[in-house]
Design a protein around this motif. Structure first.
Motif, short mmCIF file in Angstrom:
data_model
loop_
_atom_site.label_atom_id
_atom_site.label_comp_id
_atom_site.label_asym_id
_atom_site.label_seq_id
_atom_site.Cartn_x
_atom_site.Cartn_y
_atom_site.Cartn_z
N LEU A 145 -111.45 -14.63 104.53
CA LEU A 145 -111.77 -15.43 103.35
C LEU A 145 -111.22 -14.82 102.07
O LEU A 145 -110.80 -15.54 101.16
N ALA A 146 -111.24 -13.48 101.98
CA ALA A 146 -110.83 -12.82 100.75
C ALA A 146 -109.32 -12.80 100.57
O ALA A 146 -108.81 -12.90 99.45
N GLU A 147 -108.58 -12.68 101.67
CA GLU A 147 -107.12 -12.53 101.58
C GLU A 147 -106.36 -13.79 101.99
O GLU A 147 -105.13 -13.84 101.86
N GLY A 148 -107.06 -14.79 102.46
CA GLY A 148 -106.40 -16.01 102.90
C GLY A 148 -105.96 -16.89 101.75
O GLY A 148 -106.30 -16.67 100.58
N LEU A 149 -105.18 -17.89 102.09
CA LEU A 149 -104.69 -18.86 101.10
C LEU A 149 -105.64 -20.04 101.04
O LEU A 149 -105.80 -20.78 102.01
N TRP A 150 -106.27 -20.22 99.90
CA TRP A 150 -107.12 -21.36 99.64
C TRP A 150 -106.31 -22.43 98.91
O TRP A 150 -105.35 -22.12 98.19
N TYR A 151 -106.71 -23.68 99.08
CA TYR A 151 -106.06 -24.76 98.31
C TYR A 151 -106.15 -24.45 96.83
O TYR A 151 -105.21 -24.72 96.08
N GLN A 152 -107.25 -23.88 96.39
CA GLN A 152 -107.45 -23.55 94.99
C GLN A 152 -106.38 -22.57 94.48
O GLN A 152 -105.94 -22.67 93.34
N LYS A 153 -105.96 -21.66 95.34
CA LYS A 153 -104.89 -20.72 94.97
C LYS A 153 -103.56 -21.43 94.88
O LYS A 153 -102.79 -21.23 93.92
N GLY A 154 -103.26 -22.28 95.84
CA GLY A 154 -102.01 -23.02 95.81
C GLY A 154 -101.94 -24.01 94.66
O GLY A 154 -100.85 -24.39 94.22
N PHE A 155 -103.09 -24.42 94.18
CA PHE A 155 -103.20 -25.37 93.07
C PHE A 155 -102.78 -24.75 91.74
O PHE A 155 -102.36 -25.44 90.82
N GLN A 156 -102.89 -23.43 91.65
CA GLN A 156 -102.59 -22.73 90.40
C GLN A 156 -101.13 -22.87 90.00
O GLN A 156 -100.24 -22.89 90.84
N LYS A 157 -100.90 -22.93 88.69
CA LYS A 157 -99.55 -22.90 88.14
C LYS A 157 -99.52 -21.86 87.02
O LYS A 157 -100.41 -21.83 86.17
N TRP A 158 -98.51 -21.01 87.04
CA TRP A 158 -98.41 -19.97 86.03
C TRP A 158 -97.14 -20.09 85.20
O TRP A 158 -96.79 -19.19 84.44
N ASP A 159 -96.42 -21.21 85.35
CA ASP A 159 -95.16 -21.38 84.64
C ASP A 159 -95.28 -22.32 83.45
O ASP A 159 -94.29 -22.72 82.85
N SER A 230 -122.09 -21.45 102.73
CA SER A 230 -120.78 -21.77 102.18
C SER A 230 -120.74 -21.68 100.66
O SER A 230 -119.67 -21.70 100.06
N ILE A 231 -121.93 -21.56 100.05
CA ILE A 231 -122.02 -21.50 98.59
C ILE A 231 -122.43 -20.11 98.13
O ILE A 231 -121.78 -19.53 97.26
N PHE A 232 -123.51 -19.59 98.70
CA PHE A 232 -123.98 -18.26 98.36
C PHE A 232 -123.42 -17.28 99.39
O PHE A 232 -123.99 -17.11 100.47
N ILE A 233 -122.31 -16.65 99.04
CA ILE A 233 -121.54 -15.90 100.00
C ILE A 233 -120.84 -14.74 99.32
O ILE A 233 -120.48 -14.82 98.14
N ASP A 234 -120.65 -13.67 100.06
CA ASP A 234 -119.83 -12.55 99.63
C ASP A 234 -118.59 -12.54 100.51
O ASP A 234 -118.62 -12.08 101.65
N ILE A 235 -117.49 -13.08 99.99
CA ILE A 235 -116.28 -13.19 100.80
C ILE A 235 -115.64 -11.84 101.09
O ILE A 235 -114.79 -11.73 101.96
N TYR A 236 -116.07 -10.80 100.35
CA TYR A 236 -115.48 -9.46 100.51
C TYR A 236 -116.27 -8.58 101.48
O TYR A 236 -115.89 -7.44 101.73
N SER A 237 -117.37 -9.09 102.01
CA SER A 237 -118.26 -8.28 102.84
C SER A 237 -117.64 -7.96 104.20
O SER A 237 -116.73 -8.65 104.67
N GLU A 238 -118.15 -6.92 104.81
CA GLU A 238 -117.69 -6.54 106.15
C GLU A 238 -117.97 -7.67 107.15
O GLU A 238 -117.19 -7.90 108.07
#
Length: 256
Positions: A145-159, A230-238
């Protein structure tokens, strides 16, 4: 030309805002201006061109029980509607988007009904509205979850170009007056979800006779629970180090 204008607008306003937000909508080659929290409210509210409910800042909503979970704070209704045909795309245009993880969803709620023909979206209590989900995207791929590609990440534009979020209005949907609700749920802070909802008013034409069944209709607040993993979650947890699947909250999609 319209998208070039939007790109310039996104570049100028995006630098001043911390999280970003839903700035405009496009249907075909026509674009519709949304609310801008960096511009005085008096210059926007009740203007004939306004089609989006007021959101006063780019700050997130943190509580699943917030009275502003449906359409943000304060959610003052606009006077006008975006015309769109059932089966056509409507695209949400965002200022630059900062956050990379979490699901994105799109919802509709009907303002008029058989019991109240011609009902105006301006008179509808958004917390009492019955919403149905028409689109969702979450984790697309990756090792966890922490290192995967989310739609939200692909949605970003930095240009400097606008971040575009297209969705199709269900082709068979019954014509009428609706609200459309876009929600980004960011999960980058452990156990502290951040909700970013915005709503606009639609006049849907050319539709069929389909209406969503009661089983898929939900309320905001109401549909999300404090114990939803799916809402209250620690995506970085072991515990989630090898997790490659994620369930978007809010129930199933209705696509007509």
């Amino acid at each position: 030309m319209a998208l070039q204008l939007l790109a310039a607008l996104a570049l100028l306003t995006g630098r001043a805002l911390s999280h970003g937000g839903l700035a405009n909508y496009t249907v075909g080659e026509t674009w519709y201006r949304g609310y801008d929290p960096s511009t005085p409210a008096a210059e926007q509210l009740n203007q004939t061109w306004m089609i989006q409910r007021q959101w006063a800042s780019t700050d997130p909503i943190f509580s699943v029980t917030s009275p502003f979970l449906a359409c943000n704070n304060p959610g003052v209704p606009p006077p006008s509607y975006i015309p769109v045909r059932a089966g056509d795309n409507i695209t949400a245009v965002y200022w630059y988007w900062l956050h990379p993880v979490g699901p994105m969803t799109v919802w509709l709620a009907r303002c008029d009904s058989d019991d109240s023909p011609g009902g105006d979206c301006r008179d509808l209590d958004v917390s009492a509205a019955r919403w149905f989900k028409i689109w969702e995207a979450g984790l697309l791929e990756g090792p966890n979850l922490a290192e995967g590609l989310w739609y939200q990440k692909g949605f970003q534009k930095w240009d400097g170009s606008p971040a575009l979020w297209p969705v199709t209005i269900p082709k068979g949907l019954q014509s009428g007056l609706y609200m459309i609700r876009h929600e980004i749920l960011s999960l980058h802070v452990e156990f502290k979800p951040q909700f970013y909802p915005e709503c606009a008013h639609l006049n849907v034409t050319g539709g069929g006779g389909l209406v969503p069944p009661k089983e898929v209709l939900v309320r905001f607040p109401g549909v999300y629970k404090e114990d939803d993993p799916s809402i209250f979650i620690d995506i970085y947890s072991e515990e989630n180090a090898n997790r490659t699947e994620y369930t978007v909250p809010g129930g199933p999609i209705w696509d007509g």
